[in-house]
Design a protein around this motif. Structure first.
Motif, PDB file in Angstrom:
ATOM      1  N   ASN A 171     -42.294 -25.638  91.434  1.00  0.00           N
ATOM      2  CA  ASN A 171     -43.989 -25.731  90.509  1.00  0.00           C
ATOM      3  C   ASN A 171     -43.126 -25.677  89.635  1.00  0.00           C
ATOM      4  OD1 ASN A 171     -45.589 -24.367  88.776  1.00  0.00           O
ATOM      5  ND2 ASN A 171     -46.181 -22.269  90.263  1.00  0.00           N
ATOM      6  N   PRO A 172     -43.906 -26.542  88.688  1.00  0.00           N
ATOM      7  CA  PRO A 172     -43.670 -26.622  87.256  1.00  0.00           C
ATOM      8  C   PRO A 172     -43.529 -25.744  86.231  1.00  0.00           C
ATOM      9  CG  PRO A 172     -45.262 -27.501  87.349  1.00  0.00           C
ATOM     10  CD  PRO A 172     -44.716 -27.396  88.861  1.00  0.00           C
ATOM     11  N   TYR A 173     -44.172 -24.550  86.077  1.00  0.00           N
ATOM     12  CA  TYR A 173     -44.088 -23.658  85.982  1.00  0.00           C
ATOM     13  C   TYR A 173     -42.952 -23.506  85.575  1.00  0.00           C
ATOM     14  CZ  TYR A 173     -48.774 -23.962  84.413  1.00  0.00           C
ATOM     15  OH  TYR A 173     -50.253 -23.832  83.756  1.00  0.00           O
ATOM     16  N   TYR A 174     -42.118 -22.771  86.451  1.00  0.00           N
ATOM     17  CA  TYR A 174     -40.619 -22.569  86.994  1.00  0.00           C
ATOM     18  C   TYR A 174     -39.469 -23.638  87.417  1.00  0.00           C
ATOM     19  CZ  TYR A 174     -43.332 -19.017  88.627  1.00  0.00           C
ATOM     20  OH  TYR A 174     -44.394 -18.109  88.848  1.00  0.00           O
ATOM     21  N   HIS A 175     -39.413 -24.576  87.130  1.00  0.00           N
ATOM     22  CA  HIS A 175     -38.741 -25.691  87.205  1.00  0.00           C
ATOM     23  C   HIS A 175     -38.987 -26.909  86.084  1.00  0.00           C
ATOM     24  CE1 HIS A 175     -36.777 -25.553  91.507  1.00  0.00           C
ATOM     25  NE2 HIS A 175     -37.495 -24.995  91.374  1.00  0.00           N
ATOM     26  N   THR A 176     -37.901 -27.409  85.858  1.00  0.00           N
ATOM     27  CA  THR A 176     -37.572 -28.249  84.960  1.00  0.00           C
ATOM     28  C   THR A 176     -37.166 -29.405  85.693  1.00  0.00           C
ATOM     29  OG1 THR A 176     -35.377 -28.521  84.557  1.00  0.00           O
ATOM     30  CG2 THR A 176     -36.487 -26.836  83.202  1.00  0.00           C
ATOM     31  N   THR A 177     -37.311 -30.930  84.650  1.00  0.00           N
ATOM     32  CA  THR A 177     -37.211 -32.509  85.490  1.00  0.00           C
ATOM     33  C   THR A 177     -35.964 -32.033  86.092  1.00  0.00           C
ATOM     34  OG1 THR A 177     -39.174 -33.576  83.854  1.00  0.00           O
ATOM     35  CG2 THR A 177     -37.785 -34.755  85.059  1.00  0.00           C
ATOM     36  N   GLU A 178     -35.146 -31.478  85.172  1.00  0.00           N
ATOM     37  CA  GLU A 178     -34.072 -31.916  86.045  1.00  0.00           C
ATOM     38  C   GLU A 178     -33.627 -31.233  87.026  1.00  0.00           C
ATOM     39  OE1 GLU A 178     -34.074 -32.820  82.312  1.00  0.00           O
ATOM     40  OE2 GLU A 178     -34.536 -30.870  82.763  1.00  0.00           O
ATOM     41  N   SER A 179     -34.035 -30.125  86.747  1.00  0.00           N
ATOM     42  CA  SER A 179     -34.055 -29.545  88.398  1.00  0.00           C
ATOM     43  C   SER A 179     -34.599 -29.070  89.567  1.00  0.00           C
ATOM     44  CB  SER A 179     -34.128 -27.783  87.428  1.00  0.00           C
ATOM     45  OG  SER A 179     -35.199 -27.408  88.338  1.00  0.00           O
ATOM     46  N   ILE A 180     -35.777 -29.783  88.928  1.00  0.00           N
ATOM     47  CA  ILE A 180     -36.428 -30.802  90.294  1.00  0.00           C
ATOM     48  C   ILE A 180     -36.039 -31.496  91.162  1.00  0.00           C
ATOM     49  CG2 ILE A 180     -38.890 -31.939  90.976  1.00  0.00           C
ATOM     50  CD1 ILE A 180     -39.754 -30.242  88.794  1.00  0.00           C
ATOM     51  N   GLU A 181     -35.165 -32.668  90.032  1.00  0.00           N
ATOM     52  CA  GLU A 181     -34.497 -33.865  90.775  1.00  0.00           C
ATOM     53  C   GLU A 181     -33.172 -33.504  91.590  1.00  0.00           C
ATOM     54  OE1 GLU A 181     -31.686 -37.447  89.054  1.00  0.00           O
ATOM     55  OE2 GLU A 181     -32.560 -35.993  87.752  1.00  0.00           O
ATOM     56  N   LYS A 182     -33.299 -32.703  91.048  1.00  0.00           N
ATOM     57  CA  LYS A 182     -30.991 -31.722  91.431  1.00  0.00           C
ATOM     58  C   LYS A 182     -31.867 -31.532  92.307  1.00  0.00           C
ATOM     59  CE  LYS A 182     -27.771 -28.649  91.013  1.00  0.00           C
ATOM     60  NZ  LYS A 182     -28.103 -27.797  92.099  1.00  0.00           N
ATOM     61  N   VAL A 183     -32.735 -30.837  93.344  1.00  0.00           N
ATOM     62  CA  VAL A 183     -33.378 -30.533  94.498  1.00  0.00           C
ATOM     63  C   VAL A 183     -33.332 -31.361  95.585  1.00  0.00           C
ATOM     64  CG1 VAL A 183     -35.465 -29.108  95.837  1.00  0.00           C
ATOM     65  CG2 VAL A 183     -34.151 -28.402  93.934  1.00  0.00           C
ATOM     66  N   ILE A 184     -34.124 -32.285  95.038  1.00  0.00           N
ATOM     67  CA  ILE A 184     -35.169 -33.504  95.949  1.00  0.00           C
ATOM     68  C   ILE A 184     -33.359 -34.344  95.975  1.00  0.00           C
ATOM     69  CG2 ILE A 184     -36.037 -35.638  96.275  1.00  0.00           C
ATOM     70  CD1 ILE A 184     -38.170 -33.980  93.883  1.00  0.00           C
ATOM     71  N   HIS A 185     -32.745 -34.992  94.764  1.00  0.00           N
ATOM     72  CA  HIS A 185     -31.141 -35.847  95.880  1.00  0.00           C
ATOM     73  C   HIS A 185     -30.622 -34.689  96.889  1.00  0.00           C
ATOM     74  CE1 HIS A 185     -31.598 -38.966  92.825  1.00  0.00           C
ATOM     75  NE2 HIS A 185     -32.124 -38.999  92.218  1.00  0.00           N
ATOM     76  N   GLU A 186     -30.313 -33.321  96.416  1.00  0.00           N
ATOM     77  CA  GLU A 186     -29.789 -32.495  96.977  1.00  0.00           C
ATOM     78  C   GLU A 186     -29.880 -32.769  98.861  1.00  0.00           C
ATOM     79  OE1 GLU A 186     -27.978 -29.344  95.313  1.00  0.00           O
ATOM     80  OE2 GLU A 186     -26.531 -30.377  93.606  1.00  0.00           O
ATOM     81  N   ASN A 187     -31.272 -31.905  98.656  1.00  0.00           N
ATOM     82  CA  ASN A 187     -31.857 -31.334  99.455  1.00  0.00           C
ATOM     83  C   ASN A 187     -32.990 -31.714 100.442  1.00  0.00           C
ATOM     84  OD1 ASN A 187     -30.441 -28.919  99.224  1.00  0.00           O
ATOM     85  ND2 ASN A 187     -31.843 -28.534  97.920  1.00  0.00           N
TER      86      ASN A 187
END
Length: 284
Positions: free
Chosen positions: A32-48
């Protein structure tokens, strides 16, 4: 063509990669972009997620909670552009995903009852009316977050029967310090509050809990669903774990307001896959 479909709520994101009739499912945390930044979303997708995918994605359909404004839309889009640079990307609010999963290309009132709640009147192609959920602080009637908030409030107002109070204290952290920390310091406050809503499911036969559940679902139907234009002319269908768990009670309340029994879909992904792969159905 390889198609990746994402259904992202407050708690988790379900991803389904479809290629030549085969569908593989993966899970990450909610994005949810209300709780995540672009950087944290990218990190989740890249890692998981990306390490699990064996082939490039050509078409991506992302349905996400919080994708309801240009700024939040761009937060998601920038992250997806970084993670899937060659894919054709389609980003929608999760409410449209719920409507498509509920009705495909037929009209109706689609409802989400999970960690949060939401609803819309859908004409078979687009959302034509939307009564705001107002999130867990001001609204979200009938959701796990709503019930968790009510339970905590009643606990600290000495309104919970002794037998329930004892069980609550034995199984949940009811210290005010812990709850305040979750409310004021936690990144995903709605998820934290919703975790207390599970207590009601564990005691759904208790008269006190039955009354709480009835009040929450009645508020959702009478104050929201009933207020859509010509609401009783449409079928009402539900997505989400809370709706699925309490469908008997919800159907009882629907009948009291003149609605026919609703259809309950615990997980929309299978129907979203059908929507985006069946040539007989519209995709936009």
């Amino acid at each position: 063509m390889s198609i990746l479909i994402a259904d992202s709520g407050a708690t988790k994101t379900e991803w389904c990669l479809v290629n030549e009739g085969q569908a593989d499912t993966y899970f990450t945390e909610g994005l949810n972009p209300y709780y995540h930044t672009t950087e944290s979303i990218e990190k989740v997708i890249h890692e998981n997620l990306l390490p699990e995918l064996d082939e490039p994605v050509e078409e991506l359909f992302f349905y996400g909670a919080g994708c309801d404004g240009e700024k939040k839309y761009q937060t998601i889009k920038k992250a997806l552009d970084l993670c899937f640079p060659d894919a054709n990307k389609n980003i929608y609010h999760d409410l449209l995903g719920a409507a498509r999963a509920c009705f495909f290309n037929e009209p109706g009132i689609a409802c989400i009852l999970g960690t949060g709640s939401n609803s819309c009147l859908y004409d078979g192609e687009k959302i034509i009316e939307h009564i705001p959920s107002l999130a867990f602080i001001l609204g979200d009637e009938g959701s796990a977050g709503y019930f968790g908030k009510k339970l905590i409030n009643k606990y600290f107002r000495f309104e919970i029967p002794d037998d329930l109070k004892k069980d609550l204290e034995e199984n949940y952290n009811m210290s005010l310090e812990h709850i305040n920390k979750g409310l004021y310091d936690g990144e995903q406050k709605s998820r934290f509050i919703a975790s207390y809503g599970a207590f009601l499911g564990e005691h759904s036969d208790h008269p006190f809990v039955k009354e709480m559940l009835y009040e929450g679902f009645d508020n959702f139907i009478s104050r929201i669903v009933l207020n859509y234009t010509n609401a009783q002319d449409y079928e009402v269908r539900f997505i989400g774990s809370v709706a699925f768990a309490y469908q008997e009670l919800i159907n009882e309340i629907l009948a009291e307001y003149g609605f026919s029994s609703g259809q309950f879909i615990k997980n929309p992904m299978e129907r979203l896959v059908t929507f985006h792969t069946d040539p007989k159905l519209k995709e936009s």
